[in-house]
Design a protein around this motif. Structure first.
Motif, mmCIF file in Angstrom:
data_model
loop_
_atom_site.group_PDB
_atom_site.id
_atom_site.type_symbol
_atom_site.label_atom_id
_atom_site.label_comp_id
_atom_site.label_asym_id
_atom_site.label_seq_id
_atom_site.Cartn_x
_atom_site.Cartn_y
_atom_site.Cartn_z
ATOM 1 N N ALA A 87 0.820 -1.219 0.000
ATOM 2 C CA ALA A 87 0.000 0.000 0.000
ATOM 3 C C ALA A 87 0.854 1.271 0.000
ATOM 4 O O ALA A 87 0.327 2.370 0.029
ATOM 5 C CB ALA A 87 -0.935 -0.008 1.216
ATOM 6 N N ARG B 169 5.093 -11.010 5.316
ATOM 7 C CA ARG B 169 4.036 -10.209 4.700
ATOM 8 C C ARG B 169 2.686 -10.722 5.160
ATOM 9 O O ARG B 169 2.430 -11.929 5.183
ATOM 10 C CB ARG B 169 4.129 -10.300 3.179
ATOM 11 N N GLY B 170 1.836 -9.780 5.580
ATOM 12 C CA GLY B 170 0.467 -10.135 5.932
ATOM 13 C C GLY B 170 -0.421 -9.782 4.755
ATOM 14 O O GLY B 170 -0.468 -10.503 3.755
ATOM 15 N N ALA B 171 -1.103 -8.635 4.862
ATOM 16 C CA ALA B 171 -1.977 -8.215 3.767
ATOM 17 C C ALA B 171 -1.313 -7.172 2.878
ATOM 18 O O ALA B 171 -1.903 -6.735 1.888
ATOM 19 C CB ALA B 171 -3.279 -7.666 4.335
ATOM 20 N N GLN C 27 7.056 -1.745 4.302
ATOM 21 C CA GLN C 27 7.700 -2.685 5.235
ATOM 22 C C GLN C 27 7.660 -4.133 4.764
ATOM 23 O O GLN C 27 8.477 -4.939 5.195
ATOM 24 C CB GLN C 27 7.011 -2.653 6.609
ATOM 25 N N PRO D 7 -0.248 -15.998 12.636
ATOM 26 C CA PRO D 7 -0.069 -14.571 12.327
ATOM 27 C C PRO D 7 -0.830 -14.062 11.110
ATOM 28 O O PRO D 7 -1.078 -12.867 10.992
ATOM 29 C CB PRO D 7 1.441 -14.445 12.099
ATOM 30 N N THR E 281 -3.523 -8.192 8.838
ATOM 31 C CA THR E 281 -3.386 -9.419 9.621
ATOM 32 C C THR E 281 -2.821 -9.110 11.011
ATOM 33 O O THR E 281 -2.215 -8.054 11.230
ATOM 34 C CB THR E 281 -2.430 -10.401 8.915
ATOM 35 N N ALA F 72 3.798 -6.400 14.181
ATOM 36 C CA ALA F 72 5.068 -5.829 13.701
ATOM 37 C C ALA F 72 5.000 -4.303 13.623
ATOM 38 O O ALA F 72 5.974 -3.612 13.901
ATOM 39 C CB ALA F 72 5.416 -6.420 12.338
ATOM 40 N N ASP F 73 3.839 -3.783 13.251
ATOM 41 C CA ASP F 73 3.683 -2.321 13.107
ATOM 42 C C ASP F 73 3.187 -1.653 14.394
ATOM 43 O O ASP F 73 3.071 -0.439 14.447
ATOM 44 C CB ASP F 73 2.662 -2.009 12.002
HETATM 45 C C1 LIG Z 1 -6.467 2.292 4.028
HETATM 46 C C2 LIG Z 1 -5.480 2.038 5.144
HETATM 47 C C3 LIG Z 1 -5.800 2.422 6.416
HETATM 48 C C4 LIG Z 1 -4.908 2.198 7.480
HETATM 49 N N1 LIG Z 1 -5.258 2.595 8.742
HETATM 50 C C5 LIG Z 1 -4.410 2.382 9.769
HETATM 51 C C6 LIG Z 1 -4.790 2.809 11.091
HETATM 52 O O1 LIG Z 1 -5.872 3.326 11.329
HETATM 53 N N2 LIG Z 1 -3.895 2.567 12.082
HETATM 54 C C7 LIG Z 1 -2.675 1.980 11.846
HETATM 55 O O2 LIG Z 1 -1.914 1.792 12.793
HETATM 56 N N3 LIG Z 1 -2.303 1.573 10.607
HETATM 57 C C8 LIG Z 1 -3.139 1.758 9.569
HETATM 58 N N4 LIG Z 1 -2.778 1.356 8.305
HETATM 59 C C9 LIG Z 1 -1.467 0.704 8.115
HETATM 60 C C10 LIG Z 1 -1.550 -0.846 8.070
HETATM 61 O O3 LIG Z 1 -2.773 -1.265 7.574
HETATM 62 C C11 LIG Z 1 -1.422 -1.477 9.426
HETATM 63 O O4 LIG Z 1 -0.199 -1.147 10.024
HETATM 64 C C12 LIG Z 1 -1.594 -3.013 9.384
HETATM 65 O O5 LIG Z 1 -1.632 -3.513 10.678
HETATM 66 C C13 LIG Z 1 -0.536 -3.764 8.593
HETATM 67 O O6 LIG Z 1 -0.956 -5.127 8.534
HETATM 68 P P1 LIG Z 1 -0.643 -6.054 7.276
HETATM 69 O O7 LIG Z 1 -1.144 -7.423 7.576
HETATM 70 O O8 LIG Z 1 -1.149 -5.440 6.019
HETATM 71 O O9 LIG Z 1 0.937 -6.042 7.306
HETATM 72 P P2 LIG Z 1 1.964 -5.869 6.099
HETATM 73 O O10 LIG Z 1 1.816 -4.515 5.477
HETATM 74 O O11 LIG Z 1 1.890 -7.048 5.205
HETATM 75 O O12 LIG Z 1 3.319 -5.909 6.916
HETATM 76 C C14 LIG Z 1 3.599 -4.905 7.848
HETATM 77 C C15 LIG Z 1 4.877 -5.291 8.616
HETATM 78 O O13 LIG Z 1 4.629 -6.461 9.352
HETATM 79 C C16 LIG Z 1 5.603 -7.440 9.053
HETATM 80 N N5 LIG Z 1 4.969 -8.739 9.187
HETATM 81 C C17 LIG Z 1 3.775 -9.147 8.681
HETATM 82 N N6 LIG Z 1 3.486 -10.389 9.074
HETATM 83 C C18 LIG Z 1 4.528 -10.803 9.842
HETATM 84 C C19 LIG Z 1 4.839 -11.996 10.544
HETATM 85 N N7 LIG Z 1 4.004 -13.047 10.545
HETATM 86 N N8 LIG Z 1 5.994 -12.051 11.220
HETATM 87 C C20 LIG Z 1 6.847 -11.006 11.251
HETATM 88 N N9 LIG Z 1 6.611 -9.835 10.623
HETATM 89 C C21 LIG Z 1 5.465 -9.742 9.922
HETATM 90 C C22 LIG Z 1 6.059 -7.118 7.637
HETATM 91 O O14 LIG Z 1 7.355 -7.624 7.377
HETATM 92 C C23 LIG Z 1 6.050 -5.608 7.706
HETATM 93 O O15 LIG Z 1 7.231 -5.140 8.312
HETATM 94 C C24 LIG Z 1 -3.643 1.567 7.234
HETATM 95 C C25 LIG Z 1 -3.334 1.186 5.925
HETATM 96 C C26 LIG Z 1 -4.233 1.409 4.891
HETATM 97 C C27 LIG Z 1 -3.857 0.984 3.509
#
Ligand SMILES: Cc1cc2nc3c(=O)[nH]c(=O)nc-3n(C[C@H](O)[C@H](O)[C@H](O)COP(=O)(O)OP(=O)(O)OC[C@H]3O[C@@H](n4cnc5c(N)ncnc54)[C@H](O)[C@@H]3O)c2cc1C
Length: 207
Positions: free
Chosen positions: A28, A64-66, A73, A102, A131, A137-138
């Motif tokens: 994203a 990577r999650g979603a 990241q 996870p 996820t 992680a974040d």
């Molecule tokens: C429209 C939109 C709205 C959003 N709103 C918010 C909000 O309100 N608040 C907020 O805090 N964030 C927000 N975000 C940011 C993001 O969605 C979040 O931080 C979310 O939790 C990331 O999850 P993901 O599964 O997509 O992780 P990814 O983007 O896939 O990965 C994020 C990090 O986690 C690591 N990771 C993933 N899975 C694992 C695992 N199993 N083990 C080790 N590391 C791992 C990855 O290496 C990377 O460093 C938003 C993003 C978008 C696009």
């Protein structure tokens, strides 16, 4: 080629065709990075094998999650581990705790918890996609974080895999030897680290 080695040991799918690598080269964020290969691990044992192999070849591994992270990241030129395909199960739902893999999507977990009139409080706007692994992680938050807190406030225990494939465990009271060494290293400097963080984030450092 790294993908051939992975295909011999991973039980989950190994993707190394141009199309798949392109798909996983973006998230994203505005960034783009072409991974050498993508693996969809089946379980923790699979993750260990992949990490062991990658470590021996000096290839970086990125979870990577979603892919909803906004800063790139989940992108890597090495191996991307997609947890959302197979490692997305709810393992146990207690009255005051839940154990998950996870890759489970936060919105899906909440549906499961709703059966017990519960929910996971941190609520990033991406909750229908992101996820739990990505949230941890974040340290994701959401509009209600001021009253409920961030993801870190709801993580009690983690089973983890180190970069070299070793299994680890971390909770407030019980952690493996590596984590203990890290704690011993950082503990004496906790005050200094806290002082360098912006106001409101200092309580994140609890050593
Ligand atoms: C429209 C939109 C709205 C959003 N709103 C918010 C909000 O309100 N608040 C907020 O805090 N964030 C927000 N975000 C940011 C993001 O969605 C979040 O931080 C979310 O939790 C990331 O999850 P993901 O599964 O997509 O992780 P990814 O983007 O896939 O990965 C994020 C990090 O986690 C690591 N990771 C993933 N899975 C694992 C695992 N199993 N083990 C080790 N590391 C791992 C990855 O290496 C990377 O460093 C938003 C993003 C978008 C696009």
């Amino acid at each position: 080629m790294i993908a051939d080695g992975l295909a011999r040991l991973a039980r989950g799918e190994v993707l190394s065709d141009d199309w798949s690598r392109q798909v996983y080269s973006v998230d994203a964020s505005h960034y783009e990075m072409l991974p050498a290969a993508v693996v969809r691990p089946r379980d923790a044992g699979d993750v260990q094998e992949i990490c062991r192999y990658a470590f021996s070849k000096k290839v970086p591994v990125t979870g990577r999650g979603a892919g909803t992270g906004l800063l790139g990241q989940s992108l890597s030129e090495g191996i991307v581990l997609d947890f959302a395909r197979h490692m997305d199960r709810v393992l146990e739902v207690g009255n005051y705790h839940v154990r998950v893999e996870p890759g489970i999507v936060k919105g899906v977990l909440d549906k499961e918890l709703k059966k017990k009139n519960k929910f996971l409080p941190p609520d990033p706007a991406s909750s229908n996609y992101c996820t739990i692994g990505g949230m941890i992680a974040d340290n994701s938050s959401g509009v209600h974080c001021l009253s409920y807190g961030n993801t870190i406030d709801f993580v009690e225990e983690l089973d983890l895999v180190y970069a070299d494939g070793a299994a680890g465990h971390a909770s407030r009271d019980r952690f493996d030897a590596r984590m203990a060494r890290l704690k011993a290293l950082l503990g004496p400097h906790a005050g200094l680290i806290q002082n360098q963080l912006p106001e409101g984030e200092q309580e994140l450092v609890r050593l």
